[in-house]
Design a protein around this motif. Structure first.
Motif, PDB file in Angstrom:
ATOM      1  N   ILE A  49     -36.301  13.268 -31.735  1.00 50.55           N
ATOM      2  CA  ILE A  49     -34.863  13.133 -31.492  1.00 50.55           C
ATOM      3  C   ILE A  49     -34.441  11.680 -31.260  1.00 50.55           C
ATOM      4  O   ILE A  49     -33.496  11.205 -31.902  1.00 50.55           O
ATOM      5  CB  ILE A  49     -34.435  14.034 -30.317  1.00 50.55           C
ATOM      6  N   PRO A  50     -35.092  10.928 -30.347  1.00 49.35           N
ATOM      7  CA  PRO A  50     -34.629   9.548 -30.136  1.00 49.35           C
ATOM      8  C   PRO A  50     -34.812   8.653 -31.351  1.00 49.35           C
ATOM      9  O   PRO A  50     -34.028   7.721 -31.560  1.00 49.35           O
ATOM     10  CB  PRO A  50     -35.483   9.066 -28.958  1.00 49.35           C
ATOM     11  N   ILE A  94     -30.772  17.701 -36.741  1.00 49.49           N
ATOM     12  CA  ILE A  94     -29.551  18.198 -36.096  1.00 49.49           C
ATOM     13  C   ILE A  94     -29.410  17.625 -34.696  1.00 49.49           C
ATOM     14  O   ILE A  94     -28.362  17.098 -34.318  1.00 49.49           O
ATOM     15  CB  ILE A  94     -29.547  19.734 -36.066  1.00 49.49           C
ATOM     16  N   TRP A  95     -30.469  17.718 -33.906  1.00 52.66           N
ATOM     17  CA  TRP A  95     -30.380  17.214 -32.532  1.00 52.66           C
ATOM     18  C   TRP A  95     -30.346  15.691 -32.511  1.00 52.66           C
ATOM     19  O   TRP A  95     -29.691  15.099 -31.641  1.00 52.66           O
ATOM     20  CB  TRP A  95     -31.546  17.748 -31.709  1.00 52.66           C
ATOM     21  N   GLY A  96     -31.039  15.034 -33.449  1.00 45.30           N
ATOM     22  CA  GLY A  96     -30.993  13.582 -33.483  1.00 45.30           C
ATOM     23  C   GLY A  96     -29.605  13.050 -33.799  1.00 45.30           C
ATOM     24  O   GLY A  96     -29.149  12.058 -33.216  1.00 45.30           O
ATOM     25  N   PHE A  97     -28.890  13.723 -34.717  1.00 42.63           N
ATOM     26  CA  PHE A  97     -27.543  13.294 -35.093  1.00 42.63           C
ATOM     27  C   PHE A  97     -26.488  13.725 -34.074  1.00 42.63           C
ATOM     28  O   PHE A  97     -25.343  13.294 -34.168  1.00 42.63           O
ATOM     29  CB  PHE A  97     -27.185  13.857 -36.470  1.00 42.63           C
ATOM     30  N   LEU A 136     -18.898   6.871 -23.788  1.00 36.96           N
ATOM     31  CA  LEU A 136     -17.693   6.051 -23.784  1.00 36.96           C
ATOM     32  C   LEU A 136     -18.047   4.580 -23.599  1.00 36.96           C
ATOM     33  O   LEU A 136     -17.312   3.689 -24.034  1.00 36.96           O
ATOM     34  CB  LEU A 136     -16.744   6.492 -22.662  1.00 36.96           C
ATOM     35  N   THR A 137     -19.195   4.330 -22.942  1.00 37.87           N
ATOM     36  CA  THR A 137     -19.543   2.951 -22.587  1.00 37.87           C
ATOM     37  C   THR A 137     -20.935   2.511 -23.030  1.00 37.87           C
ATOM     38  O   THR A 137     -21.266   1.326 -22.916  1.00 37.87           O
ATOM     39  CB  THR A 137     -19.438   2.759 -21.066  1.00 37.87           C
ATOM     40  N   ILE A 138     -21.764   3.431 -23.509  1.00 36.27           N
ATOM     41  CA  ILE A 138     -23.095   3.036 -23.990  1.00 36.27           C
ATOM     42  C   ILE A 138     -23.272   3.505 -25.425  1.00 36.27           C
ATOM     43  O   ILE A 138     -22.613   4.444 -25.867  1.00 36.27           O
ATOM     44  CB  ILE A 138     -24.232   3.606 -23.105  1.00 36.27           C
ATOM     45  N   PRO A 139     -24.160   2.853 -26.185  1.00 41.28           N
ATOM     46  CA  PRO A 139     -24.388   3.266 -27.579  1.00 41.28           C
ATOM     47  C   PRO A 139     -25.027   4.646 -27.659  1.00 41.28           C
ATOM     48  O   PRO A 139     -25.714   5.091 -26.729  1.00 41.28           O
ATOM     49  CB  PRO A 139     -25.345   2.185 -28.117  1.00 41.28           C
ATOM     50  N   SER A 140     -24.825   5.310 -28.775  1.00 43.28           N
ATOM     51  CA  SER A 140     -25.447   6.618 -28.983  1.00 43.28           C
ATOM     52  C   SER A 140     -26.969   6.491 -29.030  1.00 43.28           C
ATOM     53  O   SER A 140     -27.684   7.434 -28.675  1.00 43.28           O
ATOM     54  CB  SER A 140     -24.934   7.251 -30.281  1.00 43.28           C
ATOM     55  N   THR A 141     -27.458   5.321 -29.465  1.00 35.82           N
ATOM     56  CA  THR A 141     -28.908   5.104 -29.500  1.00 35.82           C
ATOM     57  C   THR A 141     -29.498   5.182 -28.101  1.00 35.82           C
ATOM     58  O   THR A 141     -30.535   5.820 -27.886  1.00 35.82           O
ATOM     59  CB  THR A 141     -29.235   3.735 -30.122  1.00 35.82           C
ATOM     60  N   LEU A 142     -28.850   4.550 -27.122  1.00 40.35           N
ATOM     61  CA  LEU A 142     -29.345   4.569 -25.751  1.00 40.35           C
ATOM     62  C   LEU A 142     -29.255   5.977 -25.160  1.00 40.35           C
ATOM     63  O   LEU A 142     -30.170   6.418 -24.454  1.00 40.35           O
ATOM     64  CB  LEU A 142     -28.555   3.584 -24.896  1.00 40.35           C
ATOM     65  N   ALA A 185     -29.729   6.743 -36.780  1.00 37.44           N
ATOM     66  CA  ALA A 185     -28.357   7.116 -37.135  1.00 37.44           C
ATOM     67  C   ALA A 185     -27.350   6.167 -36.510  1.00 37.44           C
ATOM     68  O   ALA A 185     -26.375   5.748 -37.158  1.00 37.44           O
ATOM     69  CB  ALA A 185     -28.079   8.547 -36.687  1.00 37.44           C
ATOM     70  N   GLY A 186     -27.559   5.809 -35.248  1.00 43.39           N
ATOM     71  CA  GLY A 186     -26.630   4.915 -34.566  1.00 43.39           C
ATOM     72  C   GLY A 186     -26.580   3.542 -35.191  1.00 43.39           C
ATOM     73  O   GLY A 186     -25.507   2.943 -35.336  1.00 43.39           O
ATOM     74  N   VAL A 187     -27.731   3.038 -35.590  1.00 40.64           N
ATOM     75  CA  VAL A 187     -27.794   1.702 -36.192  1.00 40.64           C
ATOM     76  C   VAL A 187     -27.265   1.715 -37.622  1.00 40.64           C
ATOM     77  O   VAL A 187     -26.458   0.871 -38.017  1.00 40.64           O
ATOM     78  CB  VAL A 187     -29.247   1.173 -36.153  1.00 40.64           C
ATOM     79  N   ALA A 188     -27.710   2.685 -38.410  1.00 39.32           N
ATOM     80  CA  ALA A 188     -27.360   2.710 -39.834  1.00 39.32           C
ATOM     81  C   ALA A 188     -25.920   3.129 -40.091  1.00 39.32           C
ATOM     82  O   ALA A 188     -25.251   2.570 -40.977  1.00 39.32           O
ATOM     83  CB  ALA A 188     -28.313   3.643 -40.580  1.00 39.32           C
TER      84      ALA A 188
END
Length: 311
Positions: free
Chosen positions: A269-270, A33-36, A106-112, A276-279
């Motif tokens: 979490i990270p 949940i927190w990772g997504f 808005l300006t960085i990926p969710s992965t970061l 999730a961000g990549v896939a």
């Protein structure tokens, strides 16, 4: 997002019968949940302003906790001092970091953003050495702090001059992660030992954070011309699951297995946010991101090592 440290420092755990669902399954669910959540923030900001995403998240999360309080027949806490302290806690633990993460994505990926969230234990350790006299530095913890921030520099690609990195968005995500331990230390100093239950305090805290965003949001945003369905569903899931249900799972784990084991969710979490961000979102991933994240997590783990009590 909201972490186990807050639960550990607020009030004693409630003594209730253990849930039928094994704690390991609930631990895994909380990690997912927190990772997504960072993916959901990114999707939400594709249709709504960051403040609107945060307001919706808090409103849905508050609704879940209100329902849980009604089921358990719990009331909101009483006392002007308690509500005053909860107002500050709501700002640093909810309103501010949730808004900063929404703006950062808005300006960085969710992965970061997810990896920046993992720096909270590092900030917490650094601040506690100054603000909490009972937290004494040890060589292992100081080494963990240094290692963790080395990992941050690795994630950001410091040797390349931070090339291709949005400095503002990254700074917002790191400030959001810093806001959590500030709130935890404040709660520890002001609300530890309260006679109110965890659920009652957290429900009031989320309610206050929702009111704070309800005041701020109209000042900086206008009503959307149309209501995008997918981002709206993402915000609803972010609030109901990533804030409301996650808090209930979190406190249940702390009560059953203790804060040390429950806090391990921070390190998953990270990993989940990155996957999730990549896939799902197709975000790019440089080699330095997972390597740096692993170093950050190793450093964060070392900062949580407590010296053995002398016999």
């Amino acid at each position: 997002m909201s972490t186990v440290t807050a639960a550990r420092t607020a009030v004693p755990t409630d003594s209730r019968p253990r849930p039928a669902l094994d704690w390991r399954l609930r631990f895994g669910a909380l990690s997912l949940i927190w990772g997504f959540s960072f993916l959901l923030i990114k999707v939400g900001t594709e249709g709504y302003a960051p403040f609107q995403v945060t307001l919706g998240r808090l409103a849905f999360g508050t609704a879940v906790l209100a329902a849980a309080m009604a089921v358990r027949r719990e009331r909101l806490p009483r006392g002007t001092r308690t509500w005053a302290h909860l107002t500050v806690a709501a700002f640093f633990l909810n309103a501010l970091p949730f808004s900063l993460f929404a703006y950062s994505e808005l300006t960085i990926p969710s992965t970061l953003a997810g990896i920046c969230n993992a720096t909270s234990p590092l900030w917490g350790m650094a601040l506690s050495l100054v603000a909490l006299s009972e937290d004494r530095p040890t060589r292992v913890r100081v080494a963990g702090l240094g290692l963790g921030f080395l990992g941050v520099l690795t994630v950001l690609g410091a040797w390349q001059g931070f090339h291709g990195l949005d400095a503002t968005g990254t700074a917002m995500a790191l400030l959001a992660s810093l806001s959590y331990p500030i709130g935890w230390i404040y709660v520890r100093r002001t609300l530890a030992g309260s006679s109110h239950s965890n659920l009652s305090l957290t429900g009031a805290q989320l309610l206050l954070a929702t009111l704070q965003l309800a005041v701020v949001t109209p000042l900086f945003t206008s009503l959307p011309g149309h209501f995008a369905i997918t981002p709206l569903l993402a915000i609803a899931a972010l609030g109901a699951l990533g804030t409301g249900l996650a808090v209930l799972l979190q406190y249940g784990l702390v009560a059953e297995v203790g804060p040390t084991t429950a806090q391990m969710v921070t390190y998953f979490i990270p990993v989940i946010a990155t996957a999730a961000g990549v896939a799902i979102l197709g975000e790019s991933l440089r080699w330095s991101t997972p390597v740096g994240a692993a170093i950050v997590l190793a450093g964060a783990a070392l900062t949580q090592v407590r010296p053995k009590p002398k016999l």
